[in-house]
Design an enzyme around this catalytic site. Structure first.
Site, PDB file in Angstrom:
ATOM      1  N   ALA A  14       0.836  -1.202   0.000  1.00  0.00           N
ATOM      2  CA  ALA A  14       0.000   0.000   0.000  1.00  0.00           C
ATOM      3  C   ALA A  14       0.869   1.250   0.000  1.00  0.00           C
ATOM      4  O   ALA A  14       1.345   1.688   1.052  1.00  0.00           O
ATOM      5  CB  ALA A  14      -0.934  -0.005   1.206  1.00  0.00           C
ATOM      6  N   THR A  71       0.387   3.837  -3.129  1.00  0.00           N
ATOM      7  CA  THR A  71      -0.353   4.835  -3.903  1.00  0.00           C
ATOM      8  C   THR A  71      -1.498   5.443  -3.092  1.00  0.00           C
ATOM      9  O   THR A  71      -2.174   4.757  -2.318  1.00  0.00           O
ATOM     10  CB  THR A  71      -0.905   4.193  -5.180  1.00  0.00           C
ATOM     11  OG1 THR A  71       0.182   3.668  -5.954  1.00  0.00           O
ATOM     12  CG2 THR A  71      -1.672   5.199  -6.021  1.00  0.00           C
ATOM     13  N   ILE A 128      -5.100  -0.529  -4.498  1.00  0.00           N
ATOM     14  CA  ILE A 128      -4.207  -1.464  -3.825  1.00  0.00           C
ATOM     15  C   ILE A 128      -4.543  -2.899  -4.242  1.00  0.00           C
ATOM     16  O   ILE A 128      -5.608  -3.426  -3.921  1.00  0.00           O
ATOM     17  CB  ILE A 128      -4.287  -1.298  -2.299  1.00  0.00           C
ATOM     18  CG1 ILE A 128      -4.010   0.164  -1.914  1.00  0.00           C
ATOM     19  CG2 ILE A 128      -3.308  -2.241  -1.618  1.00  0.00           C
ATOM     20  CD1 ILE A 128      -2.703   0.723  -2.442  1.00  0.00           C
ATOM     21  N   THR A 129      -3.608  -3.522  -4.937  1.00  0.00           N
ATOM     22  CA  THR A 129      -3.793  -4.870  -5.461  1.00  0.00           C
ATOM     23  C   THR A 129      -3.930  -5.887  -4.333  1.00  0.00           C
ATOM     24  O   THR A 129      -3.163  -5.867  -3.371  1.00  0.00           O
ATOM     25  CB  THR A 129      -2.611  -5.258  -6.367  1.00  0.00           C
ATOM     26  OG1 THR A 129      -2.502  -4.316  -7.438  1.00  0.00           O
ATOM     27  CG2 THR A 129      -2.805  -6.653  -6.952  1.00  0.00           C
ATOM     28  N   ARG A 167      -7.628 -18.881 -41.049  1.00  0.00           N
ATOM     29  CA  ARG A 167      -8.540 -17.894 -41.626  1.00  0.00           C
ATOM     30  C   ARG A 167      -8.215 -17.716 -43.114  1.00  0.00           C
ATOM     31  O   ARG A 167      -7.083 -17.359 -43.471  1.00  0.00           O
ATOM     32  CB  ARG A 167      -8.394 -16.560 -40.892  1.00  0.00           C
ATOM     33  CG  ARG A 167      -9.154 -15.398 -41.490  1.00  0.00           C
ATOM     34  CD  ARG A 167     -10.664 -15.584 -41.390  1.00  0.00           C
ATOM     35  NE  ARG A 167     -11.359 -14.342 -41.678  1.00  0.00           N
ATOM     36  CZ  ARG A 167     -12.660 -14.258 -41.911  1.00  0.00           C
ATOM     37  NH1 ARG A 167     -13.402 -15.358 -41.870  1.00  0.00           N
ATOM     38  NH2 ARG A 167     -13.224 -13.101 -42.160  1.00  0.00           N
ATOM     39  N   GLN A 171       1.416 -11.131 -47.329  1.00  0.00           N
ATOM     40  CA  GLN A 171       2.659 -10.554 -46.826  1.00  0.00           C
ATOM     41  C   GLN A 171       2.445  -9.491 -45.746  1.00  0.00           C
ATOM     42  O   GLN A 171       3.257  -9.381 -44.822  1.00  0.00           O
ATOM     43  CB  GLN A 171       3.479  -9.972 -47.985  1.00  0.00           C
ATOM     44  CG  GLN A 171       4.094 -11.044 -48.874  1.00  0.00           C
ATOM     45  CD  GLN A 171       4.964 -10.454 -49.966  1.00  0.00           C
ATOM     46  OE1 GLN A 171       4.749  -9.326 -50.414  1.00  0.00           O
ATOM     47  NE2 GLN A 171       5.943 -11.215 -50.408  1.00  0.00           N
ATOM     48  N   ILE A 203      -4.849  -8.695 -36.689  1.00  0.00           N
ATOM     49  CA  ILE A 203      -4.781  -9.949 -37.451  1.00  0.00           C
ATOM     50  C   ILE A 203      -6.096 -10.719 -37.344  1.00  0.00           C
ATOM     51  O   ILE A 203      -6.580 -11.287 -38.320  1.00  0.00           O
ATOM     52  CB  ILE A 203      -3.591 -10.797 -36.956  1.00  0.00           C
ATOM     53  CG1 ILE A 203      -2.275 -10.129 -37.365  1.00  0.00           C
ATOM     54  CG2 ILE A 203      -3.673 -12.222 -37.499  1.00  0.00           C
ATOM     55  CD1 ILE A 203      -1.044 -10.713 -36.701  1.00  0.00           C
ATOM     56  N   GLU A 223       3.827  -0.368 -11.269  1.00  0.00           N
ATOM     57  CA  GLU A 223       5.247  -0.668 -11.024  1.00  0.00           C
ATOM     58  C   GLU A 223       6.155   0.379 -11.662  1.00  0.00           C
ATOM     59  O   GLU A 223       7.294   0.105 -12.014  1.00  0.00           O
ATOM     60  CB  GLU A 223       5.618  -2.063 -11.551  1.00  0.00           C
ATOM     61  CG  GLU A 223       4.857  -3.204 -10.926  1.00  0.00           C
ATOM     62  CD  GLU A 223       5.438  -3.666  -9.607  1.00  0.00           C
ATOM     63  OE1 GLU A 223       6.546  -3.233  -9.265  1.00  0.00           O
ATOM     64  OE2 GLU A 223       4.763  -4.458  -8.921  1.00  0.00           O
TER      65      GLU A 223
END
Length: 379
Positions: free
Chosen positions: A123, A125, A156-157, A267, A278, A336, A362
């Site tokens: 903790a 931030t 907080i993760t 595809r 290409q 793609i 981070e």
């Protein structure tokens, strides 16, 4: 500095099989439920993944940096939320205790973190403090044999499931020297949690505010028992964290390459698979080249870390390049896949949202650039 190639290879193969057989099939479930299934968390415990970077003497695997990024490359192949469950236990949630904690703090917390019995969280931030970490406003006031902490921590993760927070608070004047690192149990009086955040991506990774109103903690909760060292403690563990995140980015880029090649081979447009066109090949080539470059920078930086070299510039370079690189890979993967890549049942769609965060947490890309330039100028 891999200590035993055979042991590492067996661990790598085990994690790779776990990722492909157990985690990949659960990705859509995590997206829908915004949570990690409890049975998968238990399997992570049994594999020892909560203690990858925790020393063996405390029940962890004690992996070197090169060994750790090798495993992180495998974990990055699936949704980032799975790695996030174990991320803080292996990263700044435990590393601060390892590098600066007292013997008593290490003995109390590290074995339980290694077993996954305790979830650690970091903790730092705050609502008004992000990249400028030395300007935190949360305050801790000493009263007899305890501290009263007041302030709010944001984004907080793992906060909703955390058992202990490595929490930075100001005990002195302005600047980095006034910051102290505390180990704050989640059941401390005066600590409450805000609502779970609704994020763009990385569903299953739970974050929320941590609110402290005269939160009472023991004086023994100061990491290392010394005030004013919190900012330095955080800085000591950043190199390892940046290399770990960079490896996860490379793993995600590898997944995006595999998904894109498989789609392009099947595809058919204009009478042939789009892999034979290409301009599609050019996008695949760019993805493959940058993924390989990211792999190389991570492994080389990890080897220098293990050799005891100063790698501030290398770690920041790895974090910068790999987080930006995987963003480009995700964008090309969606291109793609065309319309199919924009649909929520496509794996590249959620990776497109998930990897965006790597350029922010981070240390943002801009902070990494500042660090790299300062190191270059100092040299």
């Amino acid at each position: 500095m891999i200590r035993d190639q055979d042991v590492l290879k067996r661990l790598q193969e085990t994690v790779r099989r776990f990722v492909r057989e157990r985690l990949l099939p659960a990705e859509s479930r995590v997206e829908n439920d915004d949570s990690i299934p409890a049975e998968l968390v238990q399997e992570m415990r049994e594999l020892g993944l909560f203690g990858m970077s925790i020393p063996e003497e405390y029940g962890g695997l004690g992996l070197t940096m090169e060994e750790e990024v090798t495993i992180a490359l495998e974990l990055g192949y699936t949704s980032p939320a799975f790695r996030s469950v174990i991320g803080t236990n292996n990263g700044i949630g435990s590393q601060g205790i390892i590098v600066d904690g007292t013997p008593e703090q290490r003995a109390h917390w590290l074995p339980r973190m290694a077993r996954g019995e305790v979830i650690g969280s970091f903790a730092l931030t705050e609502p008004d403090v992000g990249s400028d970490a030395a300007s935190i406003k949360t305050r801790a006031k000493r009263e007899d044999d305890h501290y009263l902490i007041t302030g709010t921590k944001r984004y907080i993760t793992n906060a909703p499931s955390a058992d202990v927070f490595t929490l930075m608070a100001r005990t002195g004047g302005a600047g980095a020297d006034g910051i102290t690192a505390f180990l704050v149990p989640s059941d401390s009086p005066g600590l409450t949690l805000g609502p779970i955040d609704k994020k763009m991506g990385q569903r299953g990774t739970r974050t929320c505010d941590v609110i402290l109103e005269n939160c009472r903690v023991s004086k023994d909760s100061v990491i290392g028992g010394v005030e004013g060292r919190g900012f330095k403690t955080a800085m000591k563990v950043l190199n390892r964290g940046r290399l770990h995140i960079a490896a996860v980015c490379v793993g995600a880029a590898h997944r995006l390459c595999d998904e894109s090649v498989a789609f392009a081979r099947n595809r058919v447009q204009f009478g042939k698979p789009i892999a034979e066109h290409q301009l599609v090949q050019a996008m695949l080539a760019d993805m493959g080249t940058e993924t390989f470059a990211g792999h190389c920078i991570v492994i080389e930086s990890a080897r220098r870390f293990d050799a005891g070299q100063r790698i501030i510039q290398e770690a920041a370079s790895a974090k910068l390049f790999c987080s930006e690189m995987v963003g480009r890979a995700a964008d090309r993967a969606v291109q793609i896949h065309g319309g199919a890549g924009y649909m929520q049942d496509s794996p590249v769609e959620h990776f497109y949202r998930d990897v965006r965060l790597f350029r922010i947490y981070e240390g943002t890309s801009q902070i990494q650039q500042i660090i790299i330039a300062r190191e270059m100028i100092a040299d």
